[in-house]
Design a protein around this motif. Structure first.
Motif, mmCIF file in Angstrom:
data_model
loop_
_atom_site.group_PDB
_atom_site.id
_atom_site.type_symbol
_atom_site.label_atom_id
_atom_site.label_comp_id
_atom_site.label_asym_id
_atom_site.label_seq_id
_atom_site.Cartn_x
_atom_site.Cartn_y
_atom_site.Cartn_z
ATOM 1 N N LEU A 1 -27.591 -42.360 16.380
ATOM 2 C CA LEU A 1 -28.292 -43.435 17.080
ATOM 3 C C LEU A 1 -29.618 -43.782 16.405
ATOM 4 C CD1 LEU A 1 -27.435 -42.283 20.684
ATOM 5 C CD2 LEU A 1 -26.683 -44.428 19.604
ATOM 6 N N LEU A 2 -30.320 -42.776 15.909
ATOM 7 C CA LEU A 2 -31.568 -43.056 15.189
ATOM 8 C C LEU A 2 -31.276 -43.770 13.871
ATOM 9 C CD1 LEU A 2 -33.584 -39.812 15.977
ATOM 10 C CD2 LEU A 2 -33.956 -42.135 16.889
ATOM 11 N N GLY A 3 -30.142 -43.469 13.255
ATOM 12 C CA GLY A 3 -29.721 -44.203 12.064
ATOM 13 C C GLY A 3 -29.458 -45.668 12.380
ATOM 14 N N ARG A 4 -28.799 -45.906 13.510
ATOM 15 C CA ARG A 4 -28.569 -47.300 13.944
ATOM 16 C C ARG A 4 -29.906 -47.994 14.194
ATOM 17 N NH1 ARG A 4 -23.759 -49.100 16.442
ATOM 18 N NH2 ARG A 4 -24.662 -51.089 15.807
ATOM 19 N N ALA A 5 -30.862 -47.264 14.778
ATOM 20 C CA ALA A 5 -32.186 -47.854 15.030
ATOM 21 C C ALA A 5 -32.859 -48.215 13.713
ATOM 22 C CB ALA A 5 -33.046 -46.874 15.827
ATOM 23 N N ARG A 6 -32.771 -47.330 12.714
ATOM 24 C CA ARG A 6 -33.371 -47.620 11.404
ATOM 25 C C ARG A 6 -32.710 -48.841 10.777
ATOM 26 N NH1 ARG A 6 -33.489 -42.023 11.246
ATOM 27 N NH2 ARG A 6 -31.477 -41.915 10.199
ATOM 28 N N SER B 1 -29.432 -42.762 33.148
ATOM 29 C CA SER B 1 -29.660 -41.755 32.099
ATOM 30 C C SER B 1 -28.429 -41.565 31.214
ATOM 31 C CB SER B 1 -30.065 -40.422 32.731
ATOM 32 O OG SER B 1 -29.034 -39.948 33.567
ATOM 33 N N TYR B 2 -27.492 -42.498 31.262
ATOM 34 C CA TYR B 2 -26.262 -42.437 30.477
ATOM 35 C C TYR B 2 -26.526 -43.054 29.109
ATOM 36 C CZ TYR B 2 -21.188 -42.898 29.652
ATOM 37 O OH TYR B 2 -19.914 -42.807 29.151
ATOM 38 N N HIS B 3 -26.569 -42.231 28.068
ATOM 39 C CA HIS B 3 -27.009 -42.687 26.753
ATOM 40 C C HIS B 3 -26.119 -43.760 26.131
ATOM 41 C CE1 HIS B 3 -24.006 -39.724 25.561
ATOM 42 N NE2 HIS B 3 -24.018 -40.255 24.357
ATOM 43 N N LEU B 4 -24.861 -43.820 26.520
ATOM 44 C CA LEU B 4 -23.982 -44.806 25.896
ATOM 45 C C LEU B 4 -24.249 -46.231 26.379
ATOM 46 C CD1 LEU B 4 -20.616 -42.845 25.699
ATOM 47 C CD2 LEU B 4 -22.338 -43.209 23.919
ATOM 48 N N LEU B 5 -24.868 -46.392 27.532
ATOM 49 C CA LEU B 5 -25.158 -47.735 28.015
ATOM 50 C C LEU B 5 -26.171 -48.442 27.102
ATOM 51 C CD1 LEU B 5 -23.988 -49.429 30.340
ATOM 52 C CD2 LEU B 5 -26.031 -48.869 31.628
ATOM 53 N N PRO B 6 -27.332 -47.835 26.793
ATOM 54 C CA PRO B 6 -28.229 -48.516 25.853
ATOM 55 C C PRO B 6 -27.639 -48.603 24.447
ATOM 56 C CG PRO B 6 -29.151 -46.399 26.501
ATOM 57 C CD PRO B 6 -27.946 -46.639 27.360
ATOM 58 N N SER B 7 -26.771 -47.667 24.093
ATOM 59 C CA SER B 7 -26.112 -47.729 22.794
ATOM 60 C C SER B 7 -25.219 -48.961 22.695
ATOM 61 C CB SER B 7 -25.304 -46.455 22.565
ATOM 62 O OG SER B 7 -24.576 -46.536 21.367
ATOM 63 N N VAL B 8 -24.418 -49.192 23.728
ATOM 64 C CA VAL B 8 -23.552 -50.371 23.759
ATOM 65 C C VAL B 8 -24.404 -51.635 23.793
ATOM 66 C CG1 VAL B 8 -21.869 -51.635 25.182
ATOM 67 C CG2 VAL B 8 -21.599 -49.186 24.798
ATOM 68 N N GLY C 1 -27.985 -60.741 16.648
ATOM 69 C CA GLY C 1 -29.114 -60.913 15.739
ATOM 70 C C GLY C 1 -30.463 -60.571 16.340
ATOM 71 N N ARG C 2 -30.472 -59.901 17.477
ATOM 72 C CA ARG C 2 -31.714 -59.529 18.167
ATOM 73 C C ARG C 2 -32.065 -58.088 17.781
ATOM 74 N NH1 ARG C 2 -30.139 -61.590 24.131
ATOM 75 N NH2 ARG C 2 -31.969 -60.359 24.686
ATOM 76 N N LEU C 3 -32.467 -57.932 16.520
ATOM 77 C CA LEU C 3 -32.584 -56.602 15.919
ATOM 78 C C LEU C 3 -33.715 -55.757 16.485
ATOM 79 C CD1 LEU C 3 -31.728 -57.516 12.225
ATOM 80 C CD2 LEU C 3 -30.208 -56.762 14.063
ATOM 81 N N PHE D 1 -31.311 -48.421 20.688
ATOM 82 C CA PHE D 1 -30.762 -47.255 19.996
ATOM 83 C C PHE D 1 -31.718 -46.057 20.090
ATOM 84 C CE2 PHE D 1 -28.340 -50.506 17.378
ATOM 85 C CZ PHE D 1 -27.133 -50.262 18.010
ATOM 86 N N GLU D 2 -33.021 -46.324 20.001
ATOM 87 C CA GLU D 2 -34.000 -45.249 20.146
ATOM 88 C C GLU D 2 -33.966 -44.672 21.563
ATOM 89 O OE1 GLU D 2 -37.546 -47.271 18.876
ATOM 90 O OE2 GLU D 2 -37.224 -46.686 16.770
ATOM 91 N N ARG D 3 -33.843 -45.552 22.542
ATOM 92 C CA ARG D 3 -33.754 -45.091 23.934
ATOM 93 C C ARG D 3 -32.493 -44.255 24.132
ATOM 94 N NH1 ARG D 3 -32.390 -46.823 29.254
ATOM 95 N NH2 ARG D 3 -31.384 -48.757 28.644
ATOM 96 N N ALA D 4 -31.384 -44.702 23.594
ATOM 97 C CA ALA D 4 -30.130 -43.951 23.695
ATOM 98 C C ALA D 4 -30.268 -42.576 23.052
ATOM 99 C CB ALA D 4 -28.987 -44.735 23.047
ATOM 100 N N ALA D 5 -30.905 -42.528 21.891
ATOM 101 C CA ALA D 5 -31.101 -41.240 21.199
ATOM 102 C C ALA D 5 -31.942 -40.292 22.047
ATOM 103 C CB ALA D 5 -31.759 -41.463 19.842
ATOM 104 N N GLY D 6 -32.907 -40.836 22.764
ATOM 105 C CA GLY D 6 -33.751 -40.020 23.625
ATOM 106 C C GLY D 6 -33.044 -39.511 24.869
ATOM 107 N N LEU D 7 -31.941 -40.153 25.229
ATOM 108 C CA LEU D 7 -31.217 -39.758 26.437
ATOM 109 C C LEU D 7 -30.135 -38.715 26.190
ATOM 110 C CD1 LEU D 7 -30.784 -43.233 28.178
ATOM 111 C CD2 LEU D 7 -32.252 -41.340 28.924
ATOM 112 N N THR D 8 -29.722 -38.547 24.930
ATOM 113 C CA THR D 8 -28.673 -37.571 24.650
ATOM 114 C C THR D 8 -29.275 -36.266 24.153
ATOM 115 O OG1 THR D 8 -26.594 -37.140 23.499
ATOM 116 C CG2 THR D 8 -28.250 -38.375 22.281
ATOM 117 N N ARG D 9 -28.594 -35.184 24.436
ATOM 118 C CA ARG D 9 -29.032 -33.865 23.965
ATOM 119 C C ARG D 9 -28.236 -33.423 22.750
ATOM 120 N NH1 ARG D 9 -29.410 -31.142 29.922
ATOM 121 N NH2 ARG D 9 -31.165 -32.401 30.603
ATOM 122 N N ASN D 10 -27.240 -34.225 22.379
ATOM 123 C CA ASN D 10 -26.376 -33.902 21.254
ATOM 124 C C ASN D 10 -27.061 -34.330 19.956
ATOM 125 O OD1 ASN D 10 -24.325 -34.555 19.159
ATOM 126 N ND2 ASN D 10 -22.906 -33.786 20.711
ATOM 127 N N ALA D 11 -27.325 -33.363 19.064
ATOM 128 C CA ALA D 11 -28.067 -33.632 17.835
ATOM 129 C C ALA D 11 -27.351 -34.636 16.931
ATOM 130 C CB ALA D 11 -28.316 -32.331 17.079
#
Length: 113
Positions: free
Chosen positions: A103-108, A62-69, A78-80, A87-97
């Motif tokens: 992270l959602l910006g990175r996903a976009r 449940s550590y959000h930085l792992l999927p972020s990394v 290149g595996r976009l 990035f979406e999974r990481a965003a779902g794991l953090t409570r920090n707005a």
């Protein structure tokens, strides 16, 4: 360091305590910093291999930085589509707005939206 040595170093030096919703890395720095230090000259594929070896660790699930990394390495490879999911999974794991927004910006960006 070889990739396997880096992974072993991470496992030995990243004791993580689950303190409520917060994960506190001990004795050697955070997993993402150690990963970065280990693979600076090895490239994103080596980094992804290390991160993948850690993703089933119970204290890191449940550590959000792992999927972020992981998403960052996937972008570099290149595996976009996979990066977008991470990035979406990481965003779902953090409570920090702010982190969620970032992270959602990175996903976009990874999704080409």
């Amino acid at each position: 360091l070889r990739t396997s040595s880096c992974s072993m170093h991470l496992r030995q030096n990243t004791s993580v305590l689950n303190a409520g919703a917060n994960l506190v890395p001990l004795g050697g720095g955070s997993p993402e910093n150690l990963t970065y230090l280990c693979i600076t000259n090895r490239g994103p594929a080596a980094g992804l291999e290390i991160v993948d070896s850690l993703k089933d660790e119970p204290t890191l699930r449940s550590y959000h930085l792992l999927p972020s990394v992981r998403g960052d390495f996937l972008v570099k490879l290149g595996r976009l589509a996979e990066a977008k999911e991470e990035f979406e999974r990481a965003a779902g794991l953090t409570r920090n707005a702010r982190e969620q927004e970032f992270l959602l910006g990175r996903a976009r960006e990874a999704g080409g939206v």
